[in-house]
Motif scaffolding. Structure first.
Motif, PDB file in Angstrom:
ATOM      1  N   SER A   1       0.012   5.083   0.532  1.00 23.60           N
ATOM      2  CA  SER A   1      -1.132   5.893   0.955  1.00 23.60           C
ATOM      3  C   SER A   1      -0.764   7.375   1.032  1.00 23.60           C
ATOM      4  O   SER A   1       0.191   7.740   1.715  1.00 23.60           O
TER       5      SER A   1
ATOM      6  N   TYR B   1      -5.686  10.159   3.920  1.00 25.37           N
ATOM      7  CA  TYR B   1      -6.370   8.861   3.882  1.00 25.37           C
ATOM      8  C   TYR B   1      -5.856   7.923   4.984  1.00 25.37           C
ATOM      9  O   TYR B   1      -5.904   6.707   4.843  1.00 25.37           O
TER      10      TYR B   1
ATOM     11  N   LEU C   1      -3.475   4.600  -2.713  1.00 22.63           N
ATOM     12  CA  LEU C   1      -4.670   5.158  -2.065  1.00 22.63           C
ATOM     13  C   LEU C   1      -4.552   6.681  -2.009  1.00 22.63           C
ATOM     14  O   LEU C   1      -3.582   7.210  -1.448  1.00 22.63           O
TER      15      LEU C   1
ATOM     16  N   LEU D   1       0.824  -1.205   0.000  1.00 28.00           N
ATOM     17  CA  LEU D   1       0.000   0.000   0.000  1.00 28.00           C
ATOM     18  C   LEU D   1       0.862   1.262   0.000  1.00 28.00           C
ATOM     19  O   LEU D   1       1.801   1.388   0.783  1.00 28.00           O
TER      20      LEU D   1
ATOM     21  N   ALA E   1      -6.262   3.865   5.418  1.00 25.04           N
ATOM     22  CA  ALA E   1      -5.023   3.068   5.368  1.00 25.04           C
ATOM     23  C   ALA E   1      -4.930   2.184   6.612  1.00 25.04           C
ATOM     24  O   ALA E   1      -4.549   1.006   6.529  1.00 25.04           O
TER      25      ALA E   1
ATOM     26  N   ILE F   1     -14.093  -0.403   1.639  1.00 17.35           N
ATOM     27  CA  ILE F   1     -12.914  -0.564   0.776  1.00 17.35           C
ATOM     28  C   ILE F   1     -12.139  -1.815   1.183  1.00 17.35           C
ATOM     29  O   ILE F   1     -11.688  -2.596   0.334  1.00 17.35           O
TER      30      ILE F   1
ATOM     31  N   VAL G   1      -6.714   3.117  -5.680  1.00 12.26           N
ATOM     32  CA  VAL G   1      -7.865   3.150  -4.774  1.00 12.26           C
ATOM     33  C   VAL G   1      -8.190   4.624  -4.562  1.00 12.26           C
ATOM     34  O   VAL G   1      -7.540   5.322  -3.783  1.00 12.26           O
TER      35      VAL G   1
END
Ligand code: R5P
Length: 323
Positions: free
Chosen positions: A23, A27, A71, A21, A31, A307, A102
């Motif tokens: 991020s 967010y 993200l 991920l 996350a 999500i 995302v």
């Protein structure tokens, strides 16, 4: 901007089949939820500017053969879009097997009609994401089916009917009349109404026209009770909802509850809603709320579990197809 985390992916961790991920700021709570519920590692990265203002992306680990999740948002300022594109390009160059953007709120999604002489922003954004190595998009409550079809990469849109049904039940709104602020919102309203178990068959709705003098609503078409729930995909300037609430207020309705997925709250026009019978606005955290917006009559509901569930389903689907 830089992201750190104790579960950071590093060179000595095998990343094959792993999700990593990346991020962006704003967010953090989504996350966190992903980290707790989805088998994902977080990797540090930075998208900074050189002195000459050019953007530059740098990741701090290996992504070879990994499924990378980016993200964040592509909403203005334009730097957000460019940062995501540059990061996508970097991850692909470094050998990422698959990249999923995302983007809980898909900006540019209202530019989904091909009008002569005007930009078709939804298709353009899709083409940019694709050409920057992004393989698929996971978003929440995309503006329209048409937008989905314009996208050149798979677009998964997670509906918010379940989240909003919970809000309706929790706040004793099951007996309210669901009203659609325009034609485009009828399907959304129907889905929420069904999920919440609200009685009623036909959804009262407004016909909406955009004129040079602003939004003009006619209606509501259908019977409306004293307590109203309006569902829409977003509040931007709020002009759509102000115009609808003017009509409802003129017809004597003073208990209006507004549920919108994306809370942009641009400018100040939306504040007129409070004098038009609006009691409460519920939105989600698909867009980080401007500071000071959330308060006693604006509540943000998190899309993080939605999500996380969407990504878990994706992981299971991939695992099943690999067998
Ligand atoms: C329109 O089709 C959308 O569903 C929203 O109703 C609209 O875009 C919201 O924008 P604003 O708050 O500026 O009226």
């Amino acid at each position: 901007m830089r992201v750190t985390d104790e579960t950071t992916a590093s060179d000595d961790q095998p990343v094959s089949n792993n999700m990593i991920l990346f991020s962006f700021p704003g967010y953090e709570s989504i996350a966190r939820e992903l980290r707790e519920t989805v088998p994902v590692q977080v990797m540090r990265f930075a998208v900074d500017r050189y002195a000459n203002k050019e953007l530059h992306a740098k990741i701090e680990g290996t992504v070879s053969r990994a499924h990378c999740l980016i993200l964040g948002t592509i909403a203005p300022p334009d730097e957000s879009l460019l940062s995501i594109l540059l990061l996508g390009e970097t991850l692909k160059k470094e050998g990422a097997d698959k990249i999923t953007a995302v983007l809980p709120y898909l900006a540019y999604s209202r530019q989904d009609k091909d009008k002569p002489g005007e930009s078709l922003g939804t298709a353009w954004v899709g083409a940019l994401l694709k050409s920057s190595g992004i393989d698929q998009l996971l978003t929440v409550d995309v503006h329209s089916e048409r937008g989905k079809q314009l996208f050149p990469i798979p677009l998964i849109s997670l509906p918010t009917d379940g989240l909003f049904a919970e809000v309706i039940k929790k706040h004793g709104l099951v007996d309210a009349t669901m009203v659609a602020p325009d034609n485009g919102a009828i399907g959304r309203c129907q889905a929420v109404m069904n999920a919440a178990g609200m009685p009623g068959a036909e959804i009262p709705y407004f016909e909406k026209r955009r004129t040079e003098r602003g939004i003009v609503h006619s209606g509501p078409i259908g019977r409306v009770g004293a307590k109203v729930v309006i569902v829409d995909d977003m509040i931007d300037t709020g002009e759509t909802l102000v115009s609808a609430c003017e009509k409802l207020a003129a017809a004597g309705m003073r208990g209006i509850y507004i549920l919108v997925t994306h809370g942009l709250f641009t400018g100040t026009a939306w504040m007129k809603l409070w004098s038009l019978g609006a009691k409460h606005i519920f939105c989600t955290d698909s867009v980080p709320l401007r500071s000071g917006i959330e308060g006693s009559n604006i509540t943000s509901v998190s899309v993080a579990p939605l999500i996380a569930k969407g990504l878990l389903e994706e992981t299971r689907r991939i695992a099943a197809s690999a067998k």
